[in-house]
Design a protein around this motif. Structure first.
Motif, short mmCIF file in Angstrom:
data_model
loop_
_atom_site.label_atom_id
_atom_site.label_comp_id
_atom_site.label_asym_id
_atom_site.label_seq_id
_atom_site.Cartn_x
_atom_site.Cartn_y
_atom_site.Cartn_z
N GLY A 45 117.45 94.24 24.92
CA GLY A 45 118.54 93.44 24.37
C GLY A 45 119.43 92.87 25.46
N LEU A 46 119.63 93.63 26.53
CA LEU A 46 120.42 93.12 27.66
C LEU A 46 119.71 91.98 28.36
N VAL A 47 118.37 92.05 28.40
CA VAL A 47 117.59 90.98 29.02
C VAL A 47 117.70 89.69 28.20
N VAL A 48 117.41 89.78 26.91
CA VAL A 48 117.41 88.56 26.09
C VAL A 48 118.83 88.04 25.88
N GLY A 49 119.82 88.89 26.07
CA GLY A 49 121.21 88.46 25.95
C GLY A 49 121.79 87.89 27.22
N GLY A 50 121.02 87.93 28.32
CA GLY A 50 121.49 87.35 29.57
C GLY A 50 122.26 88.27 30.47
N PHE A 51 122.41 89.55 30.09
CA PHE A 51 123.15 90.48 30.95
C PHE A 51 122.38 90.77 32.23
N PHE A 52 121.05 90.93 32.09
CA PHE A 52 120.18 91.09 33.25
C PHE A 52 119.50 89.75 33.52
N PRO A 53 119.82 89.08 34.61
CA PRO A 53 119.22 87.78 34.88
C PRO A 53 117.71 87.89 35.11
N VAL A 54 116.95 87.00 34.48
CA VAL A 54 115.50 86.95 34.65
C VAL A 54 115.08 85.50 34.77
N ALA A 312 107.13 91.00 12.75
CA ALA A 312 106.06 90.18 13.33
C ALA A 312 106.54 89.59 14.65
N LEU A 313 105.62 89.26 15.53
CA LEU A 313 105.99 88.72 16.84
C LEU A 313 106.85 87.47 16.70
N GLU A 314 106.51 86.60 15.74
CA GLU A 314 107.28 85.37 15.59
C GLU A 314 108.70 85.63 15.08
N ASP A 315 108.97 86.85 14.62
CA ASP A 315 110.30 87.22 14.14
C ASP A 315 111.03 88.11 15.15
N PHE A 320 115.58 91.84 17.19
CA PHE A 320 116.72 92.15 18.07
C PHE A 320 118.03 92.20 17.28
N ARG A 321 118.19 91.32 16.33
CA ARG A 321 119.41 91.34 15.52
C ARG A 321 119.51 92.65 14.75
N HIS A 322 118.39 93.13 14.24
CA HIS A 322 118.39 94.41 13.54
C HIS A 322 118.74 95.54 14.49
N LEU A 323 118.18 95.53 15.69
CA LEU A 323 118.49 96.56 16.68
C LEU A 323 119.97 96.54 17.01
N ARG A 327 122.04 99.59 12.51
CA ARG A 327 121.65 100.19 11.23
C ARG A 327 120.34 100.98 11.34
N HIS A 328 119.64 100.82 12.45
CA HIS A 328 118.32 101.44 12.56
C HIS A 328 118.43 102.94 12.80
N PHE A 329 117.35 103.64 12.48
CA PHE A 329 117.20 105.06 12.79
C PHE A 329 115.80 105.21 13.35
N GLY A 330 115.69 105.39 14.64
CA GLY A 330 114.39 105.42 15.30
C GLY A 330 114.08 104.08 15.92
N LYS A 331 112.83 103.92 16.32
CA LYS A 331 112.42 102.76 17.10
C LYS A 331 112.13 101.54 16.23
N VAL A 332 112.63 100.39 16.68
CA VAL A 332 112.29 99.10 16.09
C VAL A 332 111.09 98.57 16.85
N THR A 333 110.06 98.17 16.11
CA THR A 333 108.80 97.77 16.74
C THR A 333 108.37 96.38 16.27
N VAL A 334 107.41 95.83 17.01
CA VAL A 334 106.83 94.53 16.70
C VAL A 334 105.32 94.70 16.60
N GLU A 335 104.75 94.27 15.51
CA GLU A 335 103.30 94.27 15.34
C GLU A 335 102.75 92.93 15.84
N ILE A 336 101.70 92.99 16.66
CA ILE A 336 101.20 91.78 17.31
C ILE A 336 99.75 91.54 16.91
#
Length: 336
Positions: A45-54, A312-315, A320-323, A327-336
């Protein structure tokens, strides 16, 4: 060419775009993997939010799992069809490593696993635990190995020890499970009554609602007969570290892991650190050897990761918004 979610600059969720990437045939020492699932971390989340420059066009997500579809010359550790999980620090195989060598973590600065296929050195992966789904395996790379390093490699938690875990993030949940498997008594904190009940179901022996009990360090002392805990899994940073020190036993091991409350600590209570002779050990995930050992430990203890929702990957932006909603409990994952 295969699908890949890329982060365009300026980095934000609206600039996550489905594009393409190339996964060439594996060369000597490499394997080609069909990525089946990836997991989200606070760091991502820090990466996609720009906190860690990439770099512009980075493929995010540090945690990936899938199946080998081809192996290069000289690869004997894996065969096509085997399930594998990525490592967080591909250069860190075992033992000591310098900070200057930890320069190619997937998802920033190196390309991550939000893609269909990838070709990388075989040493960038370990086998996945037997019987795990791809999503379960993907949850291990960062959170699982971090917790294993804190509890087992560095902490050396033994039967009868007392361990304090904070909140219900991935690291804390894995730490709870690893500590219980080691025979420890676990005290868990959360601000949610519902989440505390779920922590109890996972094996937590004592529960503290830190919203209702602001001085929860004193509550921990009371639960331990005034002694304090032997180990603290410290993930909150400046918002929690003072209470963690108060909750700790003399000579306790404090695993300094995260900073979900921020990174700036204006005042560090060094007096209590010295008075209690506390052992502060920073954790930056772990080595490939840690991951191999963790997989063996998981299989021996029949531990299953706690998964929240899958997207889904396209979502990916919605994941990230859910993370970030908390509200989550445990890991948020993406099925590819």
């Amino acid at each position: 060419m295969t699908r890949a979610m890329r982060l365009r600059q300026p980095a934000n969720l609206d600039n996550l775009r489905m594009e393409t990437a190339e996964a060439p045939p594996p060369g000597p020492g490499e394997i080609k993997v069909r990525v089946r699932a990836a997991a989200l971390n606070f760091r991502d989340g820090l990466v996609v939010g720009g906190f860690f420059p990439v770099a512009d066009g980075l493929i995010p997500l540090s945690d990936g799992a899938g199946e080998v579809i081809a192996v290069g010359e000289g690869v004997t550790a894996f065969a096509p069809g085997e399930r594998v999980v990525s490592t967080f620090h591909p250069n860190w195989l075992d033992g000591h490593i310098e900070k200057s060598e930890l320069t190619n973590s997937p998802g920033g600065p190196a390309q991550g696993f939000a893609c269909d296929e990838t070709t990388r050195p075989a040493t960038h992966f370990t086998r996945a635990p037997a019987g795990y789904s791809f999503a379960e395996s993907a949850s291990l790379t960062c959170a699982g190995v971090t917790a294993w390093r804190a509890v087992v490699t560095d902490g050396r938690v033994k039967p009868g020890a007392t361990v304090l875990v904070q909140g219900t993030g991935g690291v804390s949940l894995f730490a709870l499970q690893f500590a219980k498997a080691a025979g420890a008594t676990v005290i868990a904190t959360s601000s949610s009554a519902d989440k505390l009940e779920r922590l109890k179901a996972l094996g937590a022996d004592h529960l503290i609602n830190y919203r209702e009990t602001e001085q929860w360090g004193e509550a921990v002392l009371a639960l331990t007969g005034g002694l304090g805990v032997d180990h603290v899994i410290e993930v909150g940073g400046p918002n929690t570290i003072g209470q963690s020190f108060a909750a700790a036993r003399t000579g306790a091991h404090i695993a300094i892991i995260g900073a979900v409350g921020g990174f700036q600590v204006d005042t560090m209570p060094f007096a209590i650190v010295q008075a209690k002779r506390l052992n502060l050990q920073a954790v930056t995930v772990g080595s490939r050897r840690d991951q191999i050992d963790m997989v063996r430990g998981i299989e021996a203890s029949n531990i299953r990761p706690v998964l929240d929702r899958s997207f889904a990957l396209e979502d990916l932006a919605d994941a990230f918004r859910h993370l970030q909603s908390g509200r989550h409990f445990g890991k948020v994952t993406v099925e590819i």
